[in-house]
Design a protein around this motif. Structure first.
Motif, short mmCIF file in Angstrom:
data_model
loop_
_atom_site.label_atom_id
_atom_site.label_comp_id
_atom_site.label_asym_id
_atom_site.label_seq_id
_atom_site.Cartn_x
_atom_site.Cartn_y
_atom_site.Cartn_z
N GLY A 160 -21.42 -17.58 -1.17
CA GLY A 160 -21.06 -16.37 -0.46
C GLY A 160 -19.95 -15.58 -1.09
N VAL A 161 -19.99 -14.27 -0.89
CA VAL A 161 -19.00 -13.33 -1.41
C VAL A 161 -18.63 -12.36 -0.29
N ILE A 162 -17.37 -11.97 -0.23
CA ILE A 162 -16.90 -10.99 0.75
C ILE A 162 -16.55 -9.70 0.04
N VAL A 163 -16.96 -8.58 0.60
CA VAL A 163 -16.51 -7.27 0.12
C VAL A 163 -15.77 -6.57 1.26
N ASN A 164 -14.71 -5.85 0.92
CA ASN A 164 -13.85 -5.17 1.90
C ASN A 164 -13.80 -3.68 1.59
N PRO A 165 -14.72 -2.90 2.18
CA PRO A 165 -14.71 -1.45 1.91
C PRO A 165 -13.51 -0.75 2.54
N GLY A 166 -13.14 0.39 1.93
CA GLY A 166 -12.13 1.26 2.50
C GLY A 166 -12.77 2.26 3.46
N PHE A 167 -12.16 3.44 3.59
CA PHE A 167 -12.66 4.48 4.49
C PHE A 167 -13.73 5.27 3.76
N MET A 168 -14.97 5.12 4.20
CA MET A 168 -16.11 5.66 3.47
C MET A 168 -16.50 7.06 3.96
N VAL A 169 -16.83 7.93 3.03
CA VAL A 169 -17.33 9.27 3.34
C VAL A 169 -18.54 9.54 2.46
N GLY A 170 -19.41 10.43 2.95
CA GLY A 170 -20.59 10.77 2.16
C GLY A 170 -21.77 11.08 3.05
N PRO A 171 -22.96 11.19 2.47
CA PRO A 171 -24.15 11.60 3.22
C PRO A 171 -24.81 10.46 4.00
N TYR A 172 -25.82 10.82 4.78
CA TYR A 172 -26.63 9.90 5.58
C TYR A 172 -25.82 9.22 6.69
N ASP A 173 -24.86 9.96 7.24
CA ASP A 173 -24.03 9.42 8.33
C ASP A 173 -24.64 9.86 9.66
N VAL A 202 -13.20 6.54 -0.01
CA VAL A 202 -14.17 6.22 -1.05
C VAL A 202 -15.54 6.78 -0.69
N ASP A 203 -16.27 7.19 -1.71
CA ASP A 203 -17.66 7.62 -1.56
C ASP A 203 -18.48 6.40 -1.13
N VAL A 204 -19.20 6.52 -0.02
CA VAL A 204 -20.00 5.40 0.49
C VAL A 204 -21.01 4.92 -0.55
N ARG A 205 -21.47 5.81 -1.42
CA ARG A 205 -22.44 5.41 -2.44
C ARG A 205 -21.79 4.55 -3.51
N ASP A 206 -20.49 4.74 -3.76
CA ASP A 206 -19.77 3.85 -4.67
C ASP A 206 -19.66 2.46 -4.07
N VAL A 207 -19.40 2.41 -2.76
CA VAL A 207 -19.33 1.11 -2.08
C VAL A 207 -20.69 0.41 -2.15
N ALA A 208 -21.75 1.16 -1.89
CA ALA A 208 -23.09 0.58 -1.96
C ALA A 208 -23.37 0.00 -3.35
N ASP A 209 -23.02 0.74 -4.39
CA ASP A 209 -23.22 0.25 -5.76
C ASP A 209 -22.35 -0.98 -6.03
N LEU A 226 -13.40 -2.77 -2.03
CA LEU A 226 -14.17 -1.63 -2.52
C LEU A 226 -13.55 -0.38 -1.89
N GLY A 227 -12.41 0.01 -2.44
CA GLY A 227 -11.68 1.17 -1.94
C GLY A 227 -11.84 2.35 -2.87
N GLY A 228 -10.94 3.30 -2.73
CA GLY A 228 -11.02 4.51 -3.55
C GLY A 228 -9.66 5.11 -3.77
N GLU A 229 -9.53 6.38 -3.43
CA GLU A 229 -8.26 7.08 -3.61
C GLU A 229 -7.39 6.90 -2.38
N ASN A 230 -6.17 6.40 -2.59
CA ASN A 230 -5.22 6.26 -1.48
C ASN A 230 -4.60 7.62 -1.20
N MET A 231 -4.90 8.15 -0.02
CA MET A 231 -4.39 9.47 0.31
C MET A 231 -4.05 9.55 1.80
N SER A 232 -3.08 10.40 2.12
CA SER A 232 -2.67 10.58 3.50
C SER A 232 -3.78 11.25 4.30
#
Length: 331
Positions: A160-173, A202-209, A226-232
């Motif tokens: 087993g492997v764990i992935v921890n996504p950040g705040f995801m944005v993108g299409p198909y929501d 982070v772009d949700v498609r980057d997380v998916a990949d 699986l995060g992205g850009e740290n921003m306020s």
């Protein structure tokens, strides 16, 4: 590869299924009989009708799989529904992990950065920092307990492997999920404040990949952020406003206003018996900095982080394709 995906009708799950199909995997999506399957229309996949509260029903299906990706989750940023969150998030994870262990299937568990330690604007979190935990709301507690249950099965032999996504944005929501924040910015004529904290966007498609890469390259028993850009949130909301060509926030929300609003929300919850989106857990989380490093995923998984602005533009373009569903102007 034969891959089973839970949560396939959700925001991440939908993008994940699309990424797997593009890479020619044989995908089976777990859906509830009552699920809106419009999100999966046109995709060359199989459907498995099942209730994750009865995961043993999936035993026969999992026997035919090489990999199970468990992305289904209940998100309750508040003080209520803890036992329901535990049932959906913890018990389903425990049961699926046990089945995968017994049937020698690899399992990728989709957790969240909210299961990791609190971070600050100056101290960025990583996979090794688990304490102190974040605010003890239903979502945080249940995701941390889910990871613990998963790790127990890894210790017992689960691959087993764990992935921890950040705040995801993108299409198909479709629901929408994180897109609710974007739509709220658009629909609010005058927006004086944004939460004072921040997140790893982070772009949700980057997380998916990244999840697809974790199937092959993720090391057993390891976590990968699986995060992205740290921003306020202030900068994020103004970037959203720029993409949507509407007014953004003017200031960061002072702590005393956030605290007061949260307590008022709690009072309404107590009086009505139904927890509101604005509650003291949600407002406190909004004032925190959920900043994390994805260096481990970049190094070991080949994880790639794209443009937040491009992800927001694609999200907005997608929302505009369905104006009636999301209550926005038709263009």
């Amino acid at each position: 590869m034969r891959i089973l995906v839970t949560g396939a009708t959700g925001f991440l799950g939908n993008n994940l299924v699309r990424a797997l199909v593009r890479q020619n995997h044989d995908v089976t999506a777990v859906v509830r009989p009552s699920s809106d399957r419009k999100t999966l229309d046109g995709l060359d996949i199989e459907l498995a009708l099942a209730d994750l509260n009865e995961p043993d029903d999936l035993g026969v299906v999992i026997r035919e799989m090489d990999v199970v990706i468990h992305s289904a989750a209940m998100i309750q940023i508040g003080w209520t529904k803890l036992e329901q969150s535990r049932l959906v998030n913890v018990e389903s994870t425990r049961a699926l992990a046990e089945i995968c262990r017994r049937q020698d299937a690899r399992m990728v568990y989709v957790s969240s950065v909210d299961a990791l330690a609190s971070a600050t604007e100056q101290q960025i979190g990583n996979e090794e920092k688990l304490d102190p935990p974040k605010l003890g709301c239903s979502y945080v507690i249940s995701k941390r307990e889910s990871e613990t249950a998963f790790i127990v099965e890894v210790a017992n032999g689960l691959d087993g492997v764990i992935v921890n996504p950040g705040f995801m944005v993108g299409p198909y929501d479709w629901r929408p999920s994180s897109g609710e924040m974007m739509l709220s910015v658009y629909k609010t004529p005058f927006l004086p404040f944004a939460p004072a904290g921040g997140c790893s966007v982070v772009d949700v498609r980057d997380v998916a990949d990244g999840i697809v890469s974790a199937i092959e390259h993720g090391r057993k028993g390891q976590r990968y952020i699986l995060g992205g850009e740290n921003m306020s949130y202030f900068d994020l909301w103004n970037l959203m406003a720029s993409v949507m060509q509407c007014s953004g926030p003017h200031r960061k929300l002072p702590d005393w206003i956030a605290t007061s609003a949260g307590k008022c929300g709690d009072l309404v919850t107590w009086l009505s018996g139904k927890e509101r989106t604005v509650n003291s857990a949600a407002t406190a989380m909004g004032q925190m900095f959920h900043y994390y490093s994805s260096e481990k995923a970049v190094s070991e998984l080949g994880y790639s982080i794209g443009s937040v602005e491009n992800a927001l533009r694609d999200a907005w373009d997608w929302f505009r394709l369905h104006p009636e569903r999301f209550g926005i102007k038709s263009f």
